[in-house]
Motif scaffolding. Structure first.
Motif, mmCIF file in Angstrom:
data_model
loop_
_atom_site.group_PDB
_atom_site.id
_atom_site.type_symbol
_atom_site.label_atom_id
_atom_site.label_comp_id
_atom_site.label_asym_id
_atom_site.label_seq_id
_atom_site.Cartn_x
_atom_site.Cartn_y
_atom_site.Cartn_z
ATOM 1 N N GLU A 90 0.742 -1.126 0.085
ATOM 2 C CA GLU A 90 -0.018 0.053 -0.042
ATOM 3 C C GLU A 90 0.891 1.386 -0.146
ATOM 4 O OE1 GLU A 90 -2.527 -0.379 3.425
ATOM 5 O OE2 GLU A 90 -3.825 -2.249 2.260
ATOM 6 N N GLU A 91 2.217 1.150 0.187
ATOM 7 C CA GLU A 91 3.236 2.306 -0.140
ATOM 8 C C GLU A 91 4.206 1.862 -0.932
ATOM 9 O OE1 GLU A 91 4.903 2.845 3.712
ATOM 10 O OE2 GLU A 91 3.134 3.573 4.440
ATOM 11 N N VAL A 92 4.731 2.897 -1.556
ATOM 12 C CA VAL A 92 5.744 2.619 -2.562
ATOM 13 C C VAL A 92 7.260 2.192 -2.167
ATOM 14 C CG1 VAL A 92 4.354 3.843 -4.468
ATOM 15 C CG2 VAL A 92 6.179 5.137 -2.955
ATOM 16 N N LYS A 93 7.341 2.514 -1.080
ATOM 17 C CA LYS A 93 8.906 2.626 -0.652
ATOM 18 C C LYS A 93 8.944 0.839 -0.406
ATOM 19 C CE LYS A 93 7.891 2.381 4.360
ATOM 20 N NZ LYS A 93 7.982 3.235 5.654
ATOM 21 N N PRO A 94 10.311 0.405 -0.724
ATOM 22 C CA PRO A 94 10.577 -1.204 -0.850
ATOM 23 C C PRO A 94 10.205 -1.735 0.420
ATOM 24 C CG PRO A 94 12.644 0.324 -1.467
ATOM 25 C CD PRO A 94 11.508 1.077 -1.210
ATOM 26 N N ILE A 95 9.614 -2.907 0.144
ATOM 27 C CA ILE A 95 9.208 -3.627 1.359
ATOM 28 C C ILE A 95 10.132 -4.724 1.887
ATOM 29 C CG2 ILE A 95 7.297 -5.335 2.056
ATOM 30 C CD1 ILE A 95 5.410 -3.984 0.234
ATOM 31 N N PRO B 241 -7.032 18.088 -37.160
ATOM 32 C CA PRO B 241 -5.919 17.332 -36.769
ATOM 33 C C PRO B 241 -5.672 17.612 -35.154
ATOM 34 C CG PRO B 241 -5.589 18.744 -38.724
ATOM 35 C CD PRO B 241 -6.871 18.934 -38.088
ATOM 36 N N MET B 242 -5.256 16.388 -34.517
ATOM 37 C CA MET B 242 -5.122 16.511 -33.035
ATOM 38 C C MET B 242 -3.845 15.668 -32.558
ATOM 39 S SD MET B 242 -8.874 15.264 -31.533
ATOM 40 C CE MET B 242 -8.305 15.558 -29.875
ATOM 41 N N SER B 243 -3.248 16.011 -31.554
ATOM 42 C CA SER B 243 -2.140 15.255 -31.085
ATOM 43 C C SER B 243 -2.521 14.427 -29.797
ATOM 44 C CB SER B 243 -1.040 15.987 -31.009
ATOM 45 O OG SER B 243 -1.018 16.930 -29.857
ATOM 46 N N VAL B 244 -2.132 13.476 -29.370
ATOM 47 C CA VAL B 244 -2.305 12.643 -28.158
ATOM 48 C C VAL B 244 -0.936 12.439 -27.333
ATOM 49 C CG1 VAL B 244 -3.158 10.712 -27.168
ATOM 50 C CG2 VAL B 244 -4.242 11.457 -29.145
ATOM 51 N N THR B 245 -0.747 12.777 -26.479
ATOM 52 C CA THR B 245 0.425 12.628 -25.443
ATOM 53 C C THR B 245 -0.028 11.963 -24.250
ATOM 54 O OG1 THR B 245 1.504 14.606 -26.180
ATOM 55 C CG2 THR B 245 2.371 13.533 -24.377
ATOM 56 N N VAL B 246 0.699 10.699 -24.144
ATOM 57 C CA VAL B 246 0.609 9.911 -23.041
ATOM 58 C C VAL B 246 1.875 10.071 -22.017
ATOM 59 C CG1 VAL B 246 0.001 7.537 -22.053
ATOM 60 C CG2 VAL B 246 -0.952 8.334 -24.158
ATOM 61 N N ASN B 247 1.626 10.580 -20.950
ATOM 62 C CA ASN B 247 2.972 10.745 -19.995
ATOM 63 C C ASN B 247 2.856 9.468 -18.892
ATOM 64 O OD1 ASN B 247 4.200 12.870 -21.077
ATOM 65 N ND2 ASN B 247 2.652 14.042 -20.352
ATOM 66 N N VAL B 248 3.723 8.430 -18.773
ATOM 67 C CA VAL B 248 3.653 7.472 -18.066
ATOM 68 C C VAL B 248 4.859 7.822 -16.795
ATOM 69 C CG1 VAL B 248 3.994 5.037 -17.578
ATOM 70 C CG2 VAL B 248 3.117 5.803 -19.766
ATOM 71 N N PHE B 249 4.400 7.996 -15.483
ATOM 72 C CA PHE B 249 5.405 8.407 -14.541
ATOM 73 C C PHE B 249 5.524 6.934 -13.699
ATOM 74 C CE2 PHE B 249 2.026 11.827 -15.391
ATOM 75 C CZ PHE B 249 3.078 12.644 -15.808
ATOM 76 N N ASN B 250 7.005 6.897 -13.649
ATOM 77 C CA ASN B 250 7.285 5.833 -12.667
ATOM 78 C C ASN B 250 7.601 6.241 -11.375
ATOM 79 O OD1 ASN B 250 8.577 3.678 -11.062
ATOM 80 N ND2 ASN B 250 10.209 3.433 -12.549
ATOM 81 N N VAL B 251 6.493 6.071 -10.383
ATOM 82 C CA VAL B 251 6.307 6.734 -9.155
ATOM 83 C C VAL B 251 6.449 5.347 -8.086
ATOM 84 C CG1 VAL B 251 4.502 8.243 -9.776
ATOM 85 C CG2 VAL B 251 3.839 6.232 -9.302
ATOM 86 N N GLY B 252 6.866 4.383 -8.440
ATOM 87 C CA GLY B 252 7.141 3.531 -7.480
ATOM 88 C C GLY B 252 8.780 3.519 -7.107
ATOM 89 N N SER B 253 9.364 2.299 -6.719
ATOM 90 C CA SER B 253 10.635 2.123 -6.199
ATOM 91 C C SER B 253 11.367 1.133 -7.043
ATOM 92 C CB SER B 253 10.866 1.846 -4.738
ATOM 93 O OG SER B 253 9.911 0.864 -4.309
ATOM 94 N N ALA B 254 10.976 0.756 -7.874
ATOM 95 C CA ALA B 254 11.575 -0.358 -8.812
ATOM 96 C C ALA B 254 11.742 0.116 -10.011
ATOM 97 C CB ALA B 254 10.396 -1.598 -9.036
ATOM 98 N N GLU B 255 13.032 -0.451 -10.359
ATOM 99 C CA GLU B 255 13.458 -0.039 -11.714
ATOM 100 C C GLU B 255 12.722 -0.858 -12.949
ATOM 101 O OE1 GLU B 255 17.501 -0.690 -14.151
ATOM 102 O OE2 GLU B 255 17.843 0.714 -12.700
ATOM 103 N N LEU B 256 12.017 -0.297 -13.899
ATOM 104 C CA LEU B 256 10.999 -1.139 -14.851
ATOM 105 C C LEU B 256 11.751 -1.278 -16.221
ATOM 106 C CD1 LEU B 256 7.895 1.225 -14.495
ATOM 107 C CD2 LEU B 256 8.505 -0.991 -13.031
ATOM 108 N N ASP B 257 11.624 -2.694 -16.835
ATOM 109 C CA ASP B 257 12.074 -3.128 -17.944
ATOM 110 C C ASP B 257 11.057 -3.037 -19.092
ATOM 111 O OD1 ASP B 257 14.135 -4.877 -19.315
ATOM 112 O OD2 ASP B 257 12.363 -5.804 -19.833
ATOM 113 N N ALA B 258 9.667 -2.778 -18.630
ATOM 114 C CA ALA B 258 8.688 -3.083 -19.656
ATOM 115 C C ALA B 258 7.619 -2.023 -19.494
ATOM 116 C CB ALA B 258 8.253 -4.524 -19.836
ATOM 117 N N VAL B 259 6.827 -1.569 -20.256
ATOM 118 C CA VAL B 259 5.583 -0.779 -20.067
ATOM 119 C C VAL B 259 4.595 -1.172 -21.302
ATOM 120 C CG1 VAL B 259 4.784 1.500 -20.204
ATOM 121 C CG2 VAL B 259 6.664 1.207 -18.834
#
Length: 582
Positions: A189-194, A349-367
């Motif tokens: 329930e928190e993002v700090k390492p368990i 004409p439009m543009s779509v921007t999706v911003n994905v934020f890593n708000v956890g404590s793990a280094e991610l390999d895939a999104v």
């Protein structure tokens, strides 16, 4: 006869080791205490001298120590340090957050029940028995009660009061290995390492030490001796002598050698012996010999004896493995439309921007991004989608799919964008932002207020395990606002005027977009009665399409796009005679 005691040389050593969460030696120290113990309740020992071999394996500098006197029940101690690099028993804990496959996973997913499997392995690579082994595994708060797989060695139980799994009741033979598996689960329930809980191992080695000290102790205790000379009954001036030693202590004593000389005869040698006998408490040893002397012989006696000793060795080891820290996977996302509002019925004409934020404590390999392109919007082609991580554009490890692949604009479409292998380029680190940009076109949307475009984002580590999820934009989808715009168009046909030649007439037309939105694919038709033919038109690029009918000519112009308030003037010239009806 009472039991013979021995002076005890007790080499008791203690090893304290701390392992890091990844099972590496973080710190280790070893201390020893050499204790000379007098177990007797009534006899002291004295003239004690300790000789030590193997001092180079310790912090000791001297090989000889004058112990002196040790009273009954007393002790004498010597402390030392021992340089060691690792404990005798190898402790390894493997913490796996996705036990469904053979890979070892090391992170947990935020707000998802994540299984955690801990495998504790003990290995004895030495040729010495490890005894009285006990392992205590702490189960942190937040984890459910563990499930323990029955070990092949010893017994294990969970003590809920202390939240510990205790594994004990076994020894570990040379070359042997023992394993304990513990299964549990946690919902972060928190993002700090368990922390997955520390492990504490204790065991004892009997009969061996970490150091190579070899002690030898010389000491003596109570002993009675005497010589009884008695003149021979058959030979005058010959004396039958009895030498006797009596052990008056509680110890086993060793009579090593005896030297006797006649004082009355200028200290001439009378006896030289090396009995090397063990004398139990209150046991005596005697020896009879004969000497010649005209008078009662007087002896000078020298003898060497010592109290027997025994060496006891033990090592008590404590290994504390720090808890393995499990980083938490968590991403958040935002979806931005530019412009945020489009006109109904128009192509924007439009543009779509999706911003994905890593708000956890793990280094991610895939999104993975599962996006929605609503109906009445044209989806992008894959070459128009741009992905960046920080200031770096991501081009490898990207998979893009549109489902259905050939869906018409009037149908909603799912856009799947997967990015993998980020660990190869440094990983998607906590605090970083991944940006996904692509163009779309509002293709004549209906004035229904808004078009929903839900979005789902998942993330994972390497090797992959249970995914982290971001579902808020799926549950509360972002929307493209559609502004209602009134459509209106005016077409004017002005008065026909004579042309440059006889029987020629100019027909002027005007079309005006009087609405609030672009209009597209507008067709204007005009009728030319029989007896007339089309001669020319202006502007030249607005060439009409001509269709002949029994009732005359039908001229038509197609205007692909007319912007609001835009006015287009055009005309054509006909030639002929007859009645022209406007």
């Amino acid at each position: 006869m009472s039991e013979a005691l021995k002076v005890v040389i007790d080499l008791s050593e203690k090893v304290d080791c701390v392992l890091s969460g990844d099972n590496k030696v973080k710190s280790i120290s070893a201390k020893g205490t050499l204790t000379v113990k007098n177990p007797s309740r009534r006899n002291k020992v004295w003239s004690c001298e300790l000789q030590l071999g193997g001092v180079s394996s310790t912090s000791l500098k001297e090989e000889r120590y004058d112990v002196g006197e040790v009273p009954a029940g007393g002790t004498w101690t010597l402390e030392y340090n021992i340089p060691v690099s690792s404990p005798l028993i190898s402790l390894k804990e493997t913490v796996d957050t996705y036990p469904k496959d053979s890979a070892i996973n090391w992170a947990v997913a935020f707000n998802r029940v994540t299984p955690v499997r801990c495998i504790i392995t003990l290995t004895n690579p030495s040729d010495i028995f490890a005894r009285n082994i006990e392992v205590r595994k702490r189960i942190p708060k937040g984890f459910g009660d563990p499930s323990i797989e029955p070990p092949q060695t010893g017994s294990a139980e969970y003590v809920s009061e202390t939240r510990e799994v205790i594994w004990r009741g076994f020894d570990l033979a040379p070359g042997a290995e023992a394993t304990l598996a513990i299964n549990m689960a946690v919902k972060p329930e928190e993002v700090k390492p368990i922390g997955a809980g520390e492990v504490k191992l204790t065991y004892q080695i009997v009969g061996s030490t970490a150091s190579s000290l070899t002690p030898d102790l010389y000491c003596i205790s109570d002993l009675r001796f005497g010589v009884e000379p008695a003149e021979s009954l058959s030979k005058p001036n010959f004396w039958d002598c009895t030498l006797e030693f009596l052990n008056t202590s509680d110890f086993m004593e060793l009579l090593l050698d005896v030297e006797m000389s006649l004082v009355s005869d200028g200290r001439s040698p009378a006896l030289s012996l090396s009995p090397n006998v063990e004398l139990l408490p209150h046991q005596s040893w005697s020896y009879t010999f004969q000497v010649e002397s005209p008078e009662l012989p007087v002896f000078e006696t020298k003898f060497n004896y010592r109290v027997a000793y025994e060496v006891k060795r033990s090592v008590y080891t404590t290994v504390v493995k720090e808890e393995t820290l499990l980083p938490v996977m968590k991403v958040e996302a935002e979806k931005i439309f530019a412009p945020a509002e489009v006109d109904a019925y128009d192509k924007t004409p439009m543009s779509v921007t999706v911003n994905v934020f890593n708000v956890g404590s793990a280094e991610l390999d895939a999104v993975s991004i599962i996006d929605t392109v609503p109906e009445d919007f044209r989806a992008p082609t894959s070459d128009k989608i741009k992905i960046t991580l920080g200031d770096r554009e991501i081009t490898s490890g990207v998979t893009i799919a549109l489902e259905p692949p050939s869906a018409p604009i009037e149908q909603s479409k799912t856009l799947k964008i997967a990015v993998a292998g980020l660990s190869k380029i440094g990983g998607f680190k906590p605090g970083q932002t991944m940006k996904v940009f692509y163009p779309v076109v509002a293709w004549g949307p209906k004035p229904k207020g808004k078009y929903l475009a839900p979005l789902r984002v998942t993330c994972n580590i390497s090797p992959p395990g249970l995914e982290g999820e971001f579902l808020r934009l799926e549950e509360i989808p972002p929307a493209i606002e559609v502004k209602y715009a009134r459509r209106a168009v005016k077409i004017f046909k002005e008065s026909i005027t004579p042309g440059a030649e006889k029987n020629q007439y100019i027909v002027p037309l005007i079309i005006v977009n009087s609405g609030e939105v672009n209009i597209e694919n507008v067709t204007v038709k005009d009728f030319v009665p029989p007896g007339f033919k089309l001669v020319s038109w202006k502007p030249e690029e607005l060439q009409p399409k001509v269709e002949e009918t029994p009732d005359g000519l039908v001229l038509s112009w197609l205007f692909v796009r007319i912007e609001p308030k835009q006015e287009i003037q055009f005309s054509y010239v006909i030639e002929g005679s007859g009645r022209y009806v406007r």
